[in-house]
Design an enzyme around this catalytic site. Structure first.
Site, mmCIF file in Angstrom:
data_model
loop_
_atom_site.group_PDB
_atom_site.id
_atom_site.type_symbol
_atom_site.label_atom_id
_atom_site.label_comp_id
_atom_site.label_asym_id
_atom_site.label_seq_id
_atom_site.Cartn_x
_atom_site.Cartn_y
_atom_site.Cartn_z
ATOM 1 N N GLY B 47 76.637 71.976 79.514
ATOM 2 C CA GLY B 47 75.887 71.948 78.270
ATOM 3 C C GLY B 47 76.586 71.142 77.187
ATOM 4 O O GLY B 47 77.788 71.290 76.975
ATOM 5 N N GLY B 73 79.544 80.460 76.201
ATOM 6 C CA GLY B 73 79.083 80.152 74.846
ATOM 7 C C GLY B 73 79.011 78.659 74.563
ATOM 8 O O GLY B 73 79.252 78.222 73.450
ATOM 9 N N CYS B 131 68.956 78.806 74.529
ATOM 10 C CA CYS B 131 69.726 78.768 73.280
ATOM 11 C C CYS B 131 69.075 79.666 72.223
ATOM 12 O O CYS B 131 67.864 79.843 72.207
ATOM 13 C CB CYS B 131 69.770 77.347 72.723
ATOM 14 S SG CYS B 131 70.747 76.225 73.702
ATOM 15 N N LYS B 167 64.398 73.778 80.667
ATOM 16 C CA LYS B 167 64.996 74.846 81.479
ATOM 17 C C LYS B 167 64.638 76.198 80.892
ATOM 18 O O LYS B 167 64.955 76.502 79.751
ATOM 19 C CB LYS B 167 66.515 74.687 81.568
ATOM 20 C CG LYS B 167 67.115 75.709 82.523
ATOM 21 C CD LYS B 167 68.472 75.307 83.004
ATOM 22 C CE LYS B 167 68.982 76.266 84.079
ATOM 23 N NZ LYS B 167 70.328 75.941 84.499
ATOM 24 N N GLY B 245 69.217 79.052 91.089
ATOM 25 C CA GLY B 245 69.589 80.456 91.151
ATOM 26 C C GLY B 245 70.072 80.883 92.525
ATOM 27 O O GLY B 245 69.280 81.111 93.423
ATOM 28 N N GLY B 246 71.386 80.947 92.685
ATOM 29 C CA GLY B 246 71.961 81.534 93.893
ATOM 30 C C GLY B 246 71.911 80.675 95.135
ATOM 31 O O GLY B 246 72.049 81.178 96.250
#
Lengths: 318, 305
Positions: B47, B73, B131, B167, B245-246
């Site tokens: 990010g 964060g 966010c 996203k 995811g995973g």
């Protein structure tokens, strides 16, 4: 607690740096690894050749304290430096189990040796590894300790923090310039104390009470003062409260001191950003002064004066 | 076997459906010792923020059953630092480089998007809608179809002809509603899911194991949730979906394609072994063959419902 950071200061520095695009290049040039070559890490699947308990398990409030010397076959590393670490994961584990960072204790012609204290489920899995088991290893990672063969060098170790100094002594061309102060709360038979004593002068202090811990701290200050007077350097490895003490004394005395930091990591290569530590105003890259850097890639070995171990990042909303 | 995927014709073409996931692959440079990053379908970076960002207090990571709980964060050196120090070193002519954008104001999203989209080496932009939105007292953009759309359209306007990937977070009553909303706002692609908020505690210390108290859960633990979201979205919207995811194997990739994803992002599995994503790329053709798949566009979304 001071954060050592205010957003405005960070931004100002940032734009200042933007006006001087050469600053980062100069920083990189200045911080080239010794010998001028990068040590490229490799990933390997290695076989466990031995895993032996070290000393007797010691009962404690959170269960038994157990120590192991884990020996793996030697990875095909071209070079490495004491202070560097590896990421380690048993191959038989489900891939959902993450690796753990382990400091490199020794590398011989045949093997890679790690010294492990069981502190949680990850290290407990390591303690159950048996000869013939396979592990995934990537490394060597991070920065190594300064080595100045002709300079009096004080090694400060506490607990499992003794581990990287075995390899350091192996690689040091003149161990008569080395001496170690080793503090430990558990019996010295839980640590490779004798192996270290065979290589250099070792002062081993066993502290069982807060008073004895105070004694250790005052001896540490004395030794560091002596090495300052002798024009020496100091290298420290151990738990954070101990490193903080060493950091404070080193800065007070202006004794060139390196600290090997321990942090939780999930990748070990600078991607997960889990292992940040905050730099001081002396950090070589001005743009990152007072900001977080990764323990895995900028460390784990840092010059004490380039860090601000009192700084913390303020909590944000959850 | 042809694994090529066209996410946005002429603008975002992938040589295979496997991308890295934001927050798990650094800038891409970190993984160069472990594989050939030009072999990936694309690189979604860690990010980025407009200005340098300190991130969360330590500790930031904890292992949980089949998962990883983290609160980083969005620690970031800032977008300009990325453009100056990382992008020139990345082989962006050979692999699409897609920065992940983080901001707490719509205007910041816009400025960030403009700065990044102007670079030749940037193929597309991914907007992190998990966010917090400080125009709405910190509510997450993705929690509300209106604010999610506002962020996406701001990025879209600033991005010129660069494709925009939205996203989405699964933490909402109806993720499909948000998906429709960002599609209407001009998103070219949807990626989902972002991490799921969780908590891990230490009973002896009577505290959270993370400095920021809660963290985001990723890893195999969230895969069923991600599959469900991708399936629901892919059958509703007309734009392509990137499943996240995973994912830790080529078979996992096929699971996401089966429920309708055009591509996937490999996330925290890269932490458990830096070779993971490269191995998946290498193994995918053989695994396709094993399951009798000769054309992935025909296989896509073929789950019997």
């Amino acid at each position: 607690m001071s954060t050592g950071y205010s957003e405005n200061v960070g931004i100002r520095k940032y734009y200042f740096h933007a006006l001087d695009p050469g600053a980062f290049a100069r920083h990189k040039e200045k911080n080239k690894p010794r010998g001028g070559t990068m040590i490229t890490p490799i990933r390997a699947e290695l076989t466990v050749t031995d895993n032996v308990p070290f000393g007797q398990p010691v009962p404690g409030p959170e269960g038994e304290r157990r120590f192991y010397a884990l020996t793996l076959e030697r990875p095909e590393w071209k070079s490495w430096q004491p202070g560097q670490f590896i990421m380690l994961r048993p191959l038989s584990c489900e891939a959902s189990v993450w690796a753990r960072p382990m400091t490199i204790c020794r590398v011989t012609s045949q093997s890679l040796v790690l010294f492990i204290r069981v502190v949680g489920p990850g290290t407990d899995r390591f303690s159950r590894l048996k000869s013939g088991d396979k592990v995934v290893v990537w490394g060597p990672l991070g920065t190594g300790f300064e080595m100045r063969p002709d300079t009096p060098t004080l090694l400060l170790a506490r607990g499992v923090g003794i581990a990287p100094f075995a390899g350091y002594a192996d690689m040091h061309p003149d161990t008569s310039n080395l001496s170690m102060l080793f503090g430990h709360t558990l019996p010295s038979s839980n640590y490779p104390t004798d192996a270290m004593a065979a290589r250099m002068e070792v002062e081993s202090l066993h502290d069982r009470t807060p008073e004895e811990l105070e004694t250790f701290h005052s001896v540490m200050r004395q030794r560091m003062t002596e090495y300052k007077e002798r024009g020496g350097i100091c290298l420290a490895c151990g738990p954070m409260p101990f490193l903080k003490k060493a950091w404070k004394v080193a800065n007070e005395l202006d004794l060139p001191t390196q600290l090997l930091l321990e942090e939780r990591m999930s990748c070990g290569i600078g991607a997960c950003l889990g292992c940040s530590t905050i730099t001081s105003k002396h950090w070589p890259d001005p743009v990152k002064a007072g900001l977080p850097v990764q323990t895995c890639t900028s460390g784990p070995v840092f010059w004490a004066k380039e860090l601000d171990l009192d700084a913390s990042i303020p909590a944000r909303r959850s | 076997m042809d694994l090529h995927v066209s996410l946005v014709p002429g603008l975002l073409e992938l040589k295979n459906p496997i991308l890295s996931a934001a927050g798990t692959f650094g800038s891409g440079l970190e993984y160069m010792p472990y594989g050939d990053i030009t072999q990936l379908g694309g690189i979604i970076t860690n990010g980025l923020t407009l200005r340098p960002c300190m991130g969360s207090p330590m500790p930031r990571i904890a292992e949980t059953p089949s998962g990883l709980l983290t609160s980083v964060g969005t620690q970031s050196d800032g977008a300009e630092y990325f453009l100056r120090e990382a992008l020139p070193q990345l082989p962006w002519r050979e692999v699409p480089v897609i920065p992940n954008l983080n901001a707490n104001f719509v205007d910041d999203f816009s400025e960030l998007a403009g700065m990044l989209a102007a670079e030749e080496g940037i193929a597309a932009l991914e907007v992190n809608l998990s966010c917090h939105n400080d125009n709405r007292s910190g509510q997450r953009f993705s929690q509300n179809p209106v604010t999610a759309a506002r962020a996406v359209s701001a990025v879209k306007r600033a991005a010129g002809n660069k494709p925009v990937i939205a996203k989405l977070s699964p933490q909402i009553m109806d993720i499909v509603e948000v998906a429709r909303s960002v599609e209407a706002a001009g998103a070219d692609v949807i990626s989902c899911i972002g991490k799921v908020q969780g908590l891990a505690v230490d009973v002896r210390e009577r505290r959270s194991v993370l400095g920021n108290i809660t963290g985001g859960l990723s890893g195999p633990a969230v895969k069923p949730l991600a599959l469900r979201c991708v399936w629901q979205i892919a059958r509703t919207v007309d734009i392509p979906v990137i499943g996240v995811g995973g994912i830790r194997s080529a078979l996992d990739v096929l699971e996401f394609l089966l429920v309708g994803a055009h591509a996937v992002s490999v996330g925290s599995a890269s932490f458990s072994d830096p070779e993971t994503i490269f191995r998946i790329v290498q193994e995918l053709p053989a695994v396709c063959e094993e399951y009798g798949i000769s054309d992935i566009s025909e296989f896509r979304g073929s789950m019997q419902a």
